[in-house]
Design an enzyme around this catalytic site. Sequence first.
Site, mmCIF file in Angstrom:
data_model
loop_
_atom_site.group_PDB
_atom_site.id
_atom_site.type_symbol
_atom_site.label_atom_id
_atom_site.label_comp_id
_atom_site.label_asym_id
_atom_site.label_seq_id
_atom_site.Cartn_x
_atom_site.Cartn_y
_atom_site.Cartn_z
ATOM 1 N N ASP A 1 0.844 -1.203 0.000
ATOM 2 C CA ASP A 1 0.000 0.000 0.000
ATOM 3 C C ASP A 1 0.882 1.257 0.000
ATOM 4 O O ASP A 1 0.387 2.379 -0.080
ATOM 5 C CB ASP A 1 -1.029 -0.007 1.138
ATOM 6 C CG ASP A 1 -0.416 0.003 2.528
ATOM 7 O OD1 ASP A 1 0.823 -0.031 2.643
ATOM 8 O OD2 ASP A 1 -1.193 0.039 3.507
ATOM 9 N N SER A 2 2.224 1.041 0.049
ATOM 10 C CA SER A 2 3.167 2.147 -0.159
ATOM 11 C C SER A 2 2.926 2.795 -1.518
ATOM 12 O O SER A 2 3.345 3.928 -1.751
ATOM 13 C CB SER A 2 4.610 1.631 -0.090
ATOM 14 O OG SER A 2 4.777 0.508 -0.917
ATOM 15 N N ASP B 1 -1.105 -6.130 -0.347
ATOM 16 C CA ASP B 1 -1.201 -5.474 0.953
ATOM 17 C C ASP B 1 -2.623 -4.920 1.061
ATOM 18 O O ASP B 1 -3.018 -4.063 0.269
ATOM 19 C CB ASP B 1 -0.195 -4.302 0.897
ATOM 20 C CG ASP B 1 0.277 -3.873 2.247
ATOM 21 O OD1 ASP B 1 -0.108 -4.485 3.249
ATOM 22 O OD2 ASP B 1 1.061 -2.888 2.270
ATOM 23 N N GLU C 1 -2.109 -5.781 8.439
ATOM 24 C CA GLU C 1 -1.311 -5.180 9.512
ATOM 25 C C GLU C 1 -1.966 -5.353 10.873
ATOM 26 O O GLU C 1 -3.188 -5.357 10.992
ATOM 27 C CB GLU C 1 -1.169 -3.667 9.262
ATOM 28 C CG GLU C 1 -0.273 -3.313 8.103
ATOM 29 C CD GLU C 1 -0.069 -1.797 7.973
ATOM 30 O OE1 GLU C 1 -0.432 -1.048 8.894
ATOM 31 O OE2 GLU C 1 0.463 -1.388 6.926
ATOM 32 N N GLU D 1 8.466 -4.301 11.058
ATOM 33 C CA GLU D 1 8.881 -3.000 10.516
ATOM 34 C C GLU D 1 9.425 -2.093 11.622
ATOM 35 O O GLU D 1 8.810 -1.927 12.680
ATOM 36 C CB GLU D 1 7.696 -2.321 9.803
ATOM 37 C CG GLU D 1 8.079 -0.965 9.206
ATOM 38 C CD GLU D 1 7.142 -0.448 8.127
ATOM 39 O OE1 GLU D 1 6.249 -1.197 7.688
ATOM 40 O OE2 GLU D 1 7.327 0.712 7.718
#
Length: 265
Positions: free
Chosen positions: A45-46, A84, A115, A183
């Site tokens: 999703d970056s 993602d 996440e 992360e």
Amino acid sequence: MAKVTVRTIQKYKESNEKFSVLTAYDYSTAKYLDEAGIDIILIGDSLAMVALGYETTNSVGVDEMSIFTRAVAKGVKNAMVITDMPFLSYHTDIPTAVKNCGNMIKLGANGVKIEGYSDYILDVIKRLVDSGIPVMGHLGFTPQFLNTLGGYRIQGKTQEAAEEILKQAKQLEKAGVFSIVLEMVPQDSAKYITENLKVPTISCGAGKYCNAQVLVSDDIFGKFSDFKPKFARKYADMKNLILDCAKQFNEDVKSGKFPSDEEIF
Ligand code: KIV
């Protein structure tokens, strides 16, 4: 090379072999990363920031992730393709989570990444795995929780905080994830967590002891230049390559050097 699956990833962990993960958002990049032997290609999703110019990853939605998933999946033969899942696409209720994640599988993904950690997230993971959808977890700094975490902060700094991440990771493992991204976790904490898990960990700024490393491809290409995370290694200077190409084209058009006699019908 054979198709990378959840079994390949588990074997890497068991034989203590490192594996590689890079993001891709388009067909041709995905094709080249696959050709280069990258094990997992993540439609991160970056892309919200890197490909769409949004301020945070929270602005991207399921419709946009679907378009990029379809494009990347079309370019890949061997790598495992993971989408993602974007902010709020799996948080409201389990049927919506299964529908949104299942849609990515229909578009060609081989699994999804979600996440965070909570009792609800554990239920979502169990239901997805029961539905035949491989799930990659993501702990430590979780960008979709940027506002509740209070900014881009390193997670798991103390022994106590590392124990808490390990406790969460073990619950994710029990729920059925096949791997977990860590992360922005200090290297020693990530080592401790990695050594105490059966599933592989994937470092995103969590040091060398994780089982795999993930980076955003536009960072390693030197293409995205708004900011550079400390942990991202730049292997090329695509920004200047693109600038040079565009400047030369601009000059050639304006001076009449393009097109030449060989470039016309
Ligand atoms: O969105 C993303 O690209 C990611 C990875 C870098 C882990 O979540």
